[in-house]
Design a protein around this motif. Sequence first.
Motif, PDB file in Angstrom:
ATOM      1  N   GLN B  16      -4.071  -4.093 -10.745  1.00  0.00           N
ATOM      2  CA  GLN B  16      -2.838  -3.293 -10.731  1.00  0.00           C
ATOM      3  C   GLN B  16      -2.637  -2.640  -9.362  1.00  0.00           C
ATOM      4  O   GLN B  16      -1.539  -2.661  -8.799  1.00  0.00           O
ATOM      5  CB  GLN B  16      -2.948  -2.218 -11.813  1.00  0.00           C
ATOM      6  CG  GLN B  16      -1.730  -1.344 -11.944  1.00  0.00           C
ATOM      7  CD  GLN B  16      -2.111  -0.026 -12.590  1.00  0.00           C
ATOM      8  OE1 GLN B  16      -2.929   0.728 -12.051  1.00  0.00           O
ATOM      9  NE2 GLN B  16      -1.537   0.249 -13.737  1.00  0.00           N
ATOM     10  N   GLU B  81      -1.070   6.009  -9.280  1.00  0.00           N
ATOM     11  CA  GLU B  81      -2.273   5.304  -9.756  1.00  0.00           C
ATOM     12  C   GLU B  81      -3.545   6.066  -9.409  1.00  0.00           C
ATOM     13  O   GLU B  81      -4.504   6.043 -10.183  1.00  0.00           O
ATOM     14  CB  GLU B  81      -2.306   3.878  -9.192  1.00  0.00           C
ATOM     15  CG  GLU B  81      -1.224   2.998  -9.800  1.00  0.00           C
ATOM     16  CD  GLU B  81      -1.055   1.669  -9.092  1.00  0.00           C
ATOM     17  OE1 GLU B  81      -1.904   1.301  -8.262  1.00  0.00           O
ATOM     18  OE2 GLU B  81      -0.042   1.000  -9.355  1.00  0.00           O
ATOM     19  N   ASN B  85      -5.292   6.177 -12.820  1.00  0.00           N
ATOM     20  CA  ASN B  85      -6.289   5.106 -12.967  1.00  0.00           C
ATOM     21  C   ASN B  85      -7.571   5.334 -12.169  1.00  0.00           C
ATOM     22  O   ASN B  85      -8.590   4.719 -12.449  1.00  0.00           O
ATOM     23  CB  ASN B  85      -5.682   3.771 -12.531  1.00  0.00           C
ATOM     24  CG  ASN B  85      -4.468   3.423 -13.341  1.00  0.00           C
ATOM     25  OD1 ASN B  85      -3.379   3.891 -13.042  1.00  0.00           O
ATOM     26  ND2 ASN B  85      -4.650   2.660 -14.396  1.00  0.00           N
ATOM     27  N   ILE B 489      -0.551  -3.133 -19.651  1.00  0.00           N
ATOM     28  CA  ILE B 489       0.893  -2.916 -19.881  1.00  0.00           C
ATOM     29  C   ILE B 489       1.587  -2.542 -18.581  1.00  0.00           C
ATOM     30  O   ILE B 489       2.607  -3.125 -18.207  1.00  0.00           O
ATOM     31  CB  ILE B 489       1.115  -1.817 -20.953  1.00  0.00           C
ATOM     32  CG1 ILE B 489       0.701  -2.348 -22.327  1.00  0.00           C
ATOM     33  CG2 ILE B 489       2.572  -1.352 -20.980  1.00  0.00           C
ATOM     34  CD1 ILE B 489       0.646  -1.277 -23.404  1.00  0.00           C
ATOM     35  N   THR B 490       0.992  -1.582 -17.849  1.00  0.00           N
ATOM     36  CA  THR B 490       1.638  -1.161 -16.599  1.00  0.00           C
ATOM     37  C   THR B 490       1.586  -2.267 -15.550  1.00  0.00           C
ATOM     38  O   THR B 490       2.492  -2.395 -14.733  1.00  0.00           O
ATOM     39  CB  THR B 490       1.005   0.131 -16.051  1.00  0.00           C
ATOM     40  OG1 THR B 490      -0.418  -0.005 -16.054  1.00  0.00           O
ATOM     41  CG2 THR B 490       1.411   1.331 -16.869  1.00  0.00           C
ATOM     42  N   PHE B 494       4.912  -3.515 -13.754  1.00  0.00           N
ATOM     43  CA  PHE B 494       5.033  -3.567 -12.290  1.00  0.00           C
ATOM     44  C   PHE B 494       5.424  -4.961 -11.821  1.00  0.00           C
ATOM     45  O   PHE B 494       6.289  -5.120 -10.965  1.00  0.00           O
ATOM     46  CB  PHE B 494       3.717  -3.178 -11.628  1.00  0.00           C
ATOM     47  CG  PHE B 494       3.443  -1.708 -11.640  1.00  0.00           C
ATOM     48  CD1 PHE B 494       4.459  -0.804 -11.818  1.00  0.00           C
ATOM     49  CD2 PHE B 494       2.161  -1.231 -11.460  1.00  0.00           C
ATOM     50  CE1 PHE B 494       4.213   0.553 -11.842  1.00  0.00           C
ATOM     51  CE2 PHE B 494       1.893   0.119 -11.472  1.00  0.00           C
ATOM     52  CZ  PHE B 494       2.927   1.019 -11.669  1.00  0.00           C
TER      53      PHE B 494
END
Lengths: 52, 520
Positions: B16, B81, B85, B489-490, B494
């Motif tokens: 991500q 993020e 994250n 999901i993100t 993105f």
Amino acid sequence: MTWGRRLWGIILLKLFIMFAILRLFFFPDLLKRDFDSDEERASYVLEQMTNP
Amino acid sequence: MLDSIDMSLVDWSRGQFALTAMFHWIFVPLTLGLSFIVAFMHTIYVRTGDEEWKRITKFWMKLFGINFAIGVATGIILEFEFGTNWSNYSWFVGDIFGAPLAIEGILAFFLESTFIAVMFFGWNKVSKRFHLTASWLTAFGASLSAVWILVANAWMQHPVGTVFNPDMARNEMINFWDVIFSEVAVNKFLHTIGSSFLLASIFVIGVSAYFLLRKKEVLFAKRSTVIASVFGVMAAIGTIATGDTSARIVAREQPMKFAAMEALYEGQTHAPLVAIGAMRTDTTRFPHPREEFIFKIEIPNALSYMVFLTPSGFIPGISDLVYGNEEHNYMSYEERIERGAVAIQTLKELKKAKERGDQVSYEALREKFSDPIWIDQYYQHFGFGYYKGRELRELIPNVKVNFYSFHVMVILGGHFLIFTMLVLWLSLKNRWGNHKWLLWVAMITLPMPWIASQAGWVLAEMGRQPWVVYELMPNITAVTRLKPAAVQITFWIFLLTFTLLFIAEIRIMLSQIKKGPEGE
């Protein structure tokens, strides 16, 4: 639609997705949200670093 | 330690972040480079009063504006993020990232965003000199924005100018100048800016070639090409020179990355440089699979010479670093893991002593974190401690990815130097545009600097794995313990959003390029 208007549309839509959707619903600042003071945050991270 | 970490969480979180950073980096180098080319064209217009230069400036300014508008603020997602994250990492480096990013926000972004409005809307509204000043300040503001984020990245690659505060689990800055003027930071900035100028130059040459092929706006295209090729030659030379310095710094500060980018497993003096090669994975090798060359073309002694300026210099291989090499003073990873584990245990005991109010033990343990000898012997290996009981192969970066990204970047860099020199030479002789095939080469070359630039970042970031902060914090400790599904999901959100934005960028750019400068 002129290219300038289309650009403004893209900018506004992008900022809306970023700040009104992603930031609010998907990307909270977890340490800020879950703890009230820096001492509590430090204690939590220390726990993660030493008792993973 | 960390036996329970879900590696799919680490991989998705890394994926991500990589997706976001690589998408952001599609726009940034063009903004950095094109802003200076536009400012230079604008200067020629103000000095000569030639209306053709005004058309030229306005056309490239428009393309700069489209790129800026679509790309602006995409980097802020990276900061989201960090907080969600990578919260452990974010806390661990807080002060180091905080200061540079605050300066970026206040100074550089303010400068850039204020003057960009004057630059776009100032035609015939403000004086010519003020308008020109706004163009230059926009260019400098863009580069100044890049300084701070590159300083922060350089610190992650080579942490200097800070001390670790064990009470707060944070690194604290003790010397601002050491952080911003570290050799890694200065070279990273120069290499990044140089390559961005090169990218923008090749963009201008490529788009101008399109007009020359269609025999439209010939004067506009030729003038644009001259400016871009001058910029391009200077930028190519600068990028290659700083790339060479960068390789020497990596060899000294991140020897594992250096060994991986050349796929060098056994260290040697008179080490050859692999100019070009292809490899396959040999899964039968102990203790972990190795990448073996199917074929390669080597330049004898060149790797040793590149690092030490003498062929007798010893370049450590991956095995020397993992298993140690006493003759050349490389400590084994087993030993570093043991020392790192001691540092982690000390931190754990300090936390417990503090919680139970045992002031004597606390003071004794706290003292260790400010003792230079203990720091050198134990804290320097802190991150390795997390790999106690895990496989050593986790401490080796992906050799294939590093090798190919390094060689793609270098080969393309060589192509750009020859190409821009040829374009400049032909332009100065007024022969650029005479050969159709060369114009096609220019158009085919147009997307290549993006490939080279992305490859450079892949090498910089994949080569230092598994470290997020070099040898102090690995990705398995830095990541927030979220559900992998939430990160997935993100990631897909993105990917969808970025793809749509990218399509919008390409479509608007192409429509404006097709229109050309005629409306300006």
